[in-house]
Scaffold this motif. Structure first.
Motif, short mmCIF file in Angstrom:
data_model
loop_
_atom_site.label_atom_id
_atom_site.label_comp_id
_atom_site.label_asym_id
_atom_site.label_seq_id
_atom_site.Cartn_x
_atom_site.Cartn_y
_atom_site.Cartn_z
N ILE A 216 2.33 4.08 9.15
CA ILE A 216 1.38 3.62 8.13
C ILE A 216 2.04 3.73 6.76
CG2 ILE A 216 -0.91 3.88 7.12
CD1 ILE A 216 -1.79 5.32 9.66
N LYS A 217 2.24 2.63 6.12
CA LYS A 217 2.80 2.61 4.76
C LYS A 217 1.67 2.71 3.75
CE LYS A 217 6.44 1.64 1.97
NZ LYS A 217 7.76 2.27 2.02
N MET A 218 1.75 3.69 2.87
CA MET A 218 0.72 3.88 1.86
C MET A 218 1.15 3.25 0.54
SD MET A 218 -1.53 5.43 3.66
CE MET A 218 -2.71 5.66 2.31
N VAL A 219 0.23 2.59 -0.10
CA VAL A 219 0.48 1.93 -1.38
C VAL A 219 -0.43 2.56 -2.42
CG1 VAL A 219 0.41 -0.26 -2.64
CG2 VAL A 219 1.07 -0.22 -0.22
N GLU A 220 0.16 3.04 -3.50
CA GLU A 220 -0.66 3.67 -4.54
C GLU A 220 -1.33 2.60 -5.40
OE1 GLU A 220 -0.45 6.96 -8.17
OE2 GLU A 220 1.36 6.45 -7.04
N THR A 221 -2.60 2.80 -5.67
CA THR A 221 -3.34 1.93 -6.57
C THR A 221 -4.00 2.78 -7.64
OG1 THR A 221 -5.12 0.31 -6.77
CG2 THR A 221 -5.39 1.98 -5.08
N HIS A 222 -4.15 2.20 -8.81
CA HIS A 222 -4.83 2.90 -9.91
C HIS A 222 -6.25 2.39 -10.09
CE1 HIS A 222 -1.04 4.80 -10.91
NE2 HIS A 222 -0.46 3.61 -10.90
N VAL A 223 -6.67 1.49 -9.21
CA VAL A 223 -8.03 0.96 -9.25
C VAL A 223 -8.90 1.82 -8.34
CG1 VAL A 223 -9.51 -1.03 -8.83
CG2 VAL A 223 -7.16 -1.36 -9.65
N THR A 224 -9.86 2.50 -8.91
CA THR A 224 -10.68 3.42 -8.11
C THR A 224 -11.93 2.75 -7.56
OG1 THR A 224 -11.73 4.22 -10.14
CG2 THR A 224 -9.86 5.47 -9.30
#
Length: 242
Positions: A216-224
């Motif tokens: 599972i590749k995790m992608v960081e997002t700054h949209v909460t």
């Protein structure tokens, strides 16, 4: 690649019954979520997969596409797997039905993972966002995730992970956002593989993929955004919508 989105929509909810049919400034939450996903323009098709005739009729009467589940399902992955089993698709994106603030940037981020994955090493992609509220770190309703140095998921938990044994370490905690992009093969595997002890203990479906060796590749997002899990969340969503 054929890429679609399926929104699993269960009518019952332990913390907030019928939350997906609650009014959000003139439309039910599930319809707001469906429209938000369609507006991204990232998918050839968008469906709602549901066990509820009320939700099915609401989506279809508004011009949307819905699939009625034929079986009872314990989790969203199982519901989506049934819905897409006979479809000729490559990537399926699961957006939770209580996410009316779903944004294009975050979804594009998880899809980009597969476009760059020449060797097809990745089975799933998902989102994480940094936790800024200290109370969320120990809140069991907030699923935390830890990753390796390539942002592959190591583990998900409702507990505080990692545990800061050394107070000198500057730890960043990440919350798992319930948006997944699956290769169809990984989703079909999930449906046939039995639940193991870690998933059963934590009640987090993503753990099943890890227990069976999926990557599972995790992608960081700054949209909460705002996930509508409680009546209080709905009130916050209404204020944000305005």
């Amino acid at each position: 690649m054929k890429i679609i989105s399926v929104i699993p929509a269960r009518y019952a909810a332990s913390r907030f019954p019928a939350k997906l049919m609650q009014d959000l400034e003139g439309k039910p939450v599930i319809l707001r979520t469906y429209e938000a996903v369609v507006r991204t323009g990232l998918f050839q098709e968008v469906f709602v997969a549901t066990d509820s005739e009320v939700i099915f009729d609401t989506v279809v009467s508004a011009g949307g596409k819905a699939i009625m589940s034929l079986k009872e399902h314990d989790c969203g992955s199982d519901r989506i797997a049934e819905a897409v089993s006979s479809m000729d698709v490559d990537i399926i994106v699961n957006v939770q039905g209580d996410e009316p603030f779903t944004d294009r940037e975050s979804l594009a981020g998880v899809l980009a993972v597969f476009q760059d994955d020449i060797d097809k090493e990745i089975d799933l992609a998902s989102l994480m966002t940094q936790i800024t509220d200290p109370e969320e770190i120990d809140n069991p309703n907030t699923v935390k995730v830890i990753v390796d140095n390539r942002n592959f998921a190591l583990y998900f938990s409702r507990s505080r992970i990692p545990y800061p044994r050394s107070k000198d370490e500057n730890i960043t905690y990440f919350k798992h956002k319930g948006i997944y992009a699956f290769r169809k093969s990984a989703l079909m595997d999930f449906q046939r593989l039995p639940m193991l002890s870690l998933e059963a203990t934590e009640k987090i479906e993503a753990i099943r993929y890890l227990e069976y060796g999926k990557k599972i590749k995790m992608v960081e997002t700054h949209v909460t955004g705002i996930e509508i899990d409680t009546p209080e969340d709905l009130e916050r969503a209404k204020k944000a919508w305005k």
